[in-house]
Motif scaffolding. Structure first.
Motif, mmCIF file in Angstrom:
data_model
loop_
_atom_site.group_PDB
_atom_site.id
_atom_site.type_symbol
_atom_site.label_atom_id
_atom_site.label_comp_id
_atom_site.label_asym_id
_atom_site.label_seq_id
_atom_site.Cartn_x
_atom_site.Cartn_y
_atom_site.Cartn_z
ATOM 1 N N GLN A 40 0.923 -1.228 -0.068
ATOM 2 C CA GLN A 40 -0.128 -0.002 0.054
ATOM 3 C C GLN A 40 0.847 1.125 -0.047
ATOM 4 O O GLN A 40 0.510 2.318 -0.579
ATOM 5 C CB GLN A 40 -0.918 0.003 1.152
ATOM 6 C CG GLN A 40 -1.908 -0.961 0.957
ATOM 7 C CD GLN A 40 -2.517 -1.297 2.627
ATOM 8 O OE1 GLN A 40 -2.267 -1.105 3.535
ATOM 9 N NE2 GLN A 40 -4.113 -1.299 2.595
ATOM 10 N N GLN A 43 2.544 1.813 -3.530
ATOM 11 C CA GLN A 43 1.168 2.263 -4.291
ATOM 12 C C GLN A 43 0.942 3.790 -4.177
ATOM 13 O O GLN A 43 0.782 4.603 -4.943
ATOM 14 C CB GLN A 43 0.039 1.636 -4.266
ATOM 15 C CG GLN A 43 -1.322 2.156 -5.147
ATOM 16 C CD GLN A 43 -2.355 1.374 -4.680
ATOM 17 O OE1 GLN A 43 -2.818 0.825 -3.687
ATOM 18 N NE2 GLN A 43 -3.482 1.609 -5.827
ATOM 19 N N THR A 44 1.195 4.219 -2.819
ATOM 20 C CA THR A 44 0.793 5.434 -2.445
ATOM 21 C C THR A 44 1.917 6.590 -3.000
ATOM 22 O O THR A 44 1.794 7.530 -3.412
ATOM 23 C CB THR A 44 0.617 5.526 -0.806
ATOM 24 O OG1 THR A 44 -0.595 4.821 -0.531
ATOM 25 C CG2 THR A 44 0.585 7.238 -0.326
ATOM 26 N N SER A 48 6.740 0.531 -7.433
ATOM 27 C CA SER A 48 6.022 -0.825 -7.799
ATOM 28 C C SER A 48 6.242 -1.623 -6.534
ATOM 29 O O SER A 48 7.063 -1.249 -5.528
ATOM 30 C CB SER A 48 6.929 -1.668 -8.751
ATOM 31 O OG SER A 48 8.297 -2.091 -8.198
ATOM 32 N N ARG A 49 5.180 -2.540 -6.140
ATOM 33 C CA ARG A 49 5.134 -3.067 -5.151
ATOM 34 C C ARG A 49 6.454 -3.860 -4.606
ATOM 35 O O ARG A 49 7.004 -3.721 -3.354
ATOM 36 C CB ARG A 49 3.925 -4.059 -5.165
ATOM 37 C CG ARG A 49 3.719 -5.057 -3.690
ATOM 38 C CD ARG A 49 2.648 -5.961 -4.017
ATOM 39 N NE ARG A 49 2.500 -7.010 -2.782
ATOM 40 C CZ ARG A 49 3.161 -7.746 -2.638
ATOM 41 N NH1 ARG A 49 3.965 -8.445 -3.243
ATOM 42 N NH2 ARG A 49 2.791 -8.629 -1.502
ATOM 43 N N LYS A 109 3.410 11.093 -7.708
ATOM 44 C CA LYS A 109 3.552 9.966 -8.784
ATOM 45 C C LYS A 109 3.886 10.464 -10.044
ATOM 46 O O LYS A 109 4.822 9.741 -10.724
ATOM 47 C CB LYS A 109 2.293 9.233 -8.825
ATOM 48 C CG LYS A 109 1.967 8.481 -7.531
ATOM 49 C CD LYS A 109 0.697 7.841 -7.740
ATOM 50 C CE LYS A 109 0.154 6.660 -6.687
ATOM 51 N NZ LYS A 109 -1.035 6.246 -6.829
#
Length: 129
Positions: A40, A43-44, A48-49, A109
């Protein structure tokens, strides 16, 4: 594993409370501090995870810079938002009229953190949205 320095928030910017002894953002502590998983948080921050789950990738200049930008912006709004959790909610969800209704999260982002900081500086001196 690196541990974040225990600096009370009222003694300095929020970002300092999430730095390890080497001056890197301590990802685990940021995720825990905001009640998020690493996925999470990634993403915030627009990462990438996998980036935050691999120590070699989480320490890169790009990753650390993106997390630093996010925390700097959240730190700037923490006082008037009512706390760090509310500041994170603002960062993720509040549409900014000056940016066509885009959120601070969307702007960071897209690499526009400086524009958000300029906007917040403008608002701090009494400018209009």
């Amino acid at each position: 594993m690196a541990h974040a320095l225990k600096i009370p928030e009222h003694n300095g910017p929020l970002i300092l409370s999430y730095m390890d002894r080497n001056g890197k953002i301590a990802i685990e502590q940021v995720a825990d501090g905001f009640g998020m998983s690493k996925g999470q948080l990634a993403q915030t921050a627009g990462l990438s995870r996998e980036t935050l789950y691999r120590s070699e990738r989480s320490a890169t200049v790009k990753t650390q810079g993106r997390l630093r930008e996010m925390l700097e912006i959240i730190s700037r709004v923490t006082d008037w938002a009512g706390g760090k959790e509310q500041a994170m909610a603002w960062y993720r969800a509040q549409p900014l009229p000056a940016f066509g209704g885009r959120t601070a999260e969307a702007l960071v982002k897209d690499g526009k953190a400086a524009a958000v900081r300029d906007y917040l500086d403008h608002m701090a001196v009494g400018g209009f949205a």
